[in-house]
Design a protein around this motif. Structure first.
Motif, PDB file in Angstrom:
ATOM      1  N   GLU A  77       0.815  -1.221   0.000  1.00 27.92           N
ATOM      2  CA  GLU A  77       0.000   0.000   0.000  1.00 27.92           C
ATOM      3  C   GLU A  77       0.844   1.265   0.000  1.00 27.92           C
ATOM      4  N   SER A  78       2.161   1.123   0.010  1.00 28.48           N
ATOM      5  CA  SER A  78       3.017   2.303   0.100  1.00 28.48           C
ATOM      6  C   SER A  78       2.818   3.214  -1.103  1.00 28.48           C
ATOM      7  N   HIS A  79       3.156   4.464  -0.893  1.00 27.11           N
ATOM      8  CA  HIS A  79       3.048   5.457  -1.960  1.00 27.11           C
ATOM      9  C   HIS A  79       4.396   6.143  -2.106  1.00 27.11           C
ATOM     10  N   ILE A  80       5.045   5.929  -3.245  1.00 29.06           N
ATOM     11  CA  ILE A  80       6.320   6.579  -3.516  1.00 29.06           C
ATOM     12  C   ILE A  80       6.021   7.909  -4.185  1.00 29.06           C
ATOM     13  N   GLU A  81       6.290   8.983  -3.467  1.00 27.75           N
ATOM     14  CA  GLU A  81       5.972  10.314  -3.971  1.00 27.75           C
ATOM     15  C   GLU A  81       7.013  10.832  -4.943  1.00 27.75           C
ATOM     16  N   LYS A  82       8.305  10.660  -4.587  1.00 31.02           N
ATOM     17  CA  LYS A  82       9.358  11.274  -5.382  1.00 31.02           C
ATOM     18  C   LYS A  82      10.636  10.453  -5.295  1.00 31.02           C
ATOM     19  N   ILE A  83      11.311  10.325  -6.441  1.00 31.78           N
ATOM     20  CA  ILE A  83      12.630   9.705  -6.505  1.00 31.78           C
ATOM     21  C   ILE A  83      13.558  10.741  -7.121  1.00 31.78           C
ATOM     22  N   GLU A  84      14.629  11.069  -6.392  1.00 34.47           N
ATOM     23  CA  GLU A  84      15.513  12.148  -6.833  1.00 34.47           C
ATOM     24  C   GLU A  84      16.966  11.753  -6.593  1.00 34.47           C
ATOM     25  N   GLN A  85      17.805  11.984  -7.577  1.00 33.61           N
ATOM     26  CA  GLN A  85      19.229  11.745  -7.417  1.00 33.61           C
ATOM     27  C   GLN A  85      19.906  13.026  -6.961  1.00 33.61           C
ATOM     28  N   ILE A  86      20.785  12.898  -5.974  1.00 30.79           N
ATOM     29  CA  ILE A  86      21.595  14.023  -5.506  1.00 30.79           C
ATOM     30  C   ILE A  86      23.044  13.678  -5.819  1.00 30.79           C
ATOM     31  N   ILE A 106      17.404   9.869  -3.292  1.00 29.43           N
ATOM     32  CA  ILE A 106      16.485  10.224  -2.205  1.00 29.43           C
ATOM     33  C   ILE A 106      15.085   9.797  -2.622  1.00 29.43           C
ATOM     34  N   ILE A 107      14.428   9.069  -1.742  1.00 30.25           N
ATOM     35  CA  ILE A 107      13.056   8.618  -1.980  1.00 30.25           C
ATOM     36  C   ILE A 107      12.181   9.207  -0.885  1.00 30.25           C
ATOM     37  N   SER A 108      11.130   9.877  -1.314  1.00 33.50           N
ATOM     38  CA  SER A 108      10.124  10.394  -0.405  1.00 33.50           C
ATOM     39  C   SER A 108       8.906   9.489  -0.558  1.00 33.50           C
ATOM     40  N   ALA A 109       8.530   8.782   0.532  1.00 31.29           N
ATOM     41  CA  ALA A 109       7.472   7.773   0.401  1.00 31.29           C
ATOM     42  C   ALA A 109       6.745   7.546   1.723  1.00 31.29           C
ATOM     43  N   GLN A 110       5.497   7.140   1.598  1.00 31.27           N
ATOM     44  CA  GLN A 110       4.723   6.684   2.755  1.00 31.27           C
ATOM     45  C   GLN A 110       4.840   5.165   2.781  1.00 31.27           C
ATOM     46  N   THR A 111       5.488   4.646   3.828  1.00 26.25           N
ATOM     47  CA  THR A 111       5.761   3.209   3.898  1.00 26.25           C
ATOM     48  C   THR A 111       5.309   2.566   5.206  1.00 26.25           C
ATOM     49  N   VAL A 112       4.708   3.356   6.107  1.00 22.51           N
ATOM     50  CA  VAL A 112       4.351   2.858   7.428  1.00 22.51           C
ATOM     51  C   VAL A 112       2.864   3.085   7.694  1.00 22.51           C
ATOM     52  N   ASP A 113       2.186   2.038   8.163  1.00 21.28           N
ATOM     53  CA  ASP A 113       0.779   2.137   8.573  1.00 21.28           C
ATOM     54  C   ASP A 113       0.756   2.523  10.050  1.00 21.28           C
ATOM     55  N   LEU A 114       0.944   3.810  10.329  1.00 21.94           N
ATOM     56  CA  LEU A 114       1.066   4.276  11.709  1.00 21.94           C
ATOM     57  C   LEU A 114      -0.241   4.170  12.483  1.00 21.94           C
ATOM     58  N   ASP A 115      -1.369   4.439  11.832  1.00 23.56           N
ATOM     59  CA  ASP A 115      -2.648   4.412  12.541  1.00 23.56           C
ATOM     60  C   ASP A 115      -3.223   3.000  12.683  1.00 23.56           C
ATOM     61  N   GLY A 116      -2.562   1.988  12.130  1.00 15.49           N
ATOM     62  CA  GLY A 116      -2.969   0.598  12.314  1.00 15.49           C
ATOM     63  C   GLY A 116      -4.278   0.223  11.655  1.00 15.49           C
ATOM     64  N   LYS A 117      -4.616   0.874  10.546  1.00 14.52           N
ATOM     65  CA  LYS A 117      -5.871   0.575   9.848  1.00 14.52           C
ATOM     66  C   LYS A 117      -5.687  -0.481   8.756  1.00 14.52           C
ATOM     67  N   GLN A 174      23.613  22.049  -1.682  1.00 13.61           N
ATOM     68  CA  GLN A 174      24.702  21.544  -2.532  1.00 13.61           C
ATOM     69  C   GLN A 174      26.089  21.936  -2.014  1.00 13.61           C
ATOM     70  N   ILE A 175      26.174  22.972  -1.204  1.00 15.98           N
ATOM     71  CA  ILE A 175      27.466  23.429  -0.681  1.00 15.98           C
ATOM     72  C   ILE A 175      27.887  22.571   0.517  1.00 15.98           C
ATOM     73  N   THR A 176      26.960  22.331   1.452  1.00 16.15           N
ATOM     74  CA  THR A 176      27.308  21.599   2.676  1.00 16.15           C
ATOM     75  C   THR A 176      27.068  20.099   2.573  1.00 16.15           C
ATOM     76  N   GLY A 177      26.310  19.648   1.562  1.00 14.14           N
ATOM     77  CA  GLY A 177      26.024  18.222   1.426  1.00 14.14           C
ATOM     78  C   GLY A 177      25.065  17.727   2.497  1.00 14.14           C
ATOM     79  N   THR A 178      24.106  18.588   2.845  1.00  9.91           N
ATOM     80  CA  THR A 178      23.124  18.224   3.869  1.00  9.91           C
ATOM     81  C   THR A 178      21.728  18.246   3.272  1.00  9.91           C
ATOM     82  N   ILE A 179      20.829  17.550   3.946  1.00 12.83           N
ATOM     83  CA  ILE A 179      19.418  17.588   3.599  1.00 12.83           C
ATOM     84  C   ILE A 179      18.675  18.124   4.816  1.00 12.83           C
TER      85      ILE A 179
END
Length: 185
Positions: A75-84, A95-106, A144-149
């Motif tokens: 049921e996961s939803h992959i929102e964005k795939i991006e190379q840095i 970098i993958i931005s995704a919903q992968t956890v059923d936190l509310d237990g439904k 891009q300068i510090t290499g941080t997200i």
């Protein structure tokens, strides 16, 4: 009575032909991993009734043909795939931005569940989830300068599975080289 039996047997025979014999594989997107011989394919294995049986990313070495599959919950939803790629800091990550956890237990992942930030190496051999399961990621940006997200979001501090005034908003800064949390603001 005969009409009722005829209807029952017809429904039984139709339901037996409606069983899934084959799943359909959908390759939704191909993405080149710049500076490498890899390509990323996003895959959905869909059943006859359009229910998703499995969801994954396939990293394909276009030189050797070898593959590495990264599986996600159905049921996961992959929102964005991006190379840095920051050559000056020797950083090349996915970098993958995704919903992968059923936190509310439904028993399913939906729009109310948190979004996580996951980092892959360009060959898919290393997979690291940066944000906690209970951290609802809103947006992120890479420096891009510090290499941080830098990631903004909140923790559901009262465990009601929605964003409200009592939830704690935070900004997290992660080092993309070490994949460690540097600071929380």
């Amino acid at each position: 009575m005969n009409k009722l039996l005829t209807i029952i047997f017809t429904l039984l025979s139709l339901s037996s032909f409606g069983q899934e014999k084959h799943n359909y594989v959908h390759f939704n997107k191909l993405t080149e991993v710049v500076g490498t011989e890899f390509v990323i394919a996003s895959i959905e294995n869909v059943g006859k009734m359009f229910d998703i049986k499995s969801r994954s990313l396939l990293l394909i070495n276009t030189k050797t043909g070898q593959t590495k599959q990264i599986d996600f919950p159905n049921e996961s939803h992959i929102e964005k795939i991006e190379q840095i790629k920051i050559d000056s800091l020797n950083i090349n990550k996915i970098i993958i931005s995704a919903q992968t956890v059923d936190l509310d237990g439904k028993n399913s992942i939906d729009w109310a569940d948190p979004k996580q930030i996951i980092i892959l190496s360009t060959d898919g051999q290393e997979k690291t989830q940066l944000t906690d399961d209970k951290f609802f990621t809103q947006i992120y940006i890479v420096n891009q300068i510090t290499g941080t997200i830098t990631v903004t979001g909140h923790y559901d501090s009262n465990n009601n599975y929605k964003y409200d005034k009592t939830d704690k908003n935070e900004i997290h800064i992660y080092d993309l080289k070490t994949l460690k949390l540097i600071n929380k603001i």
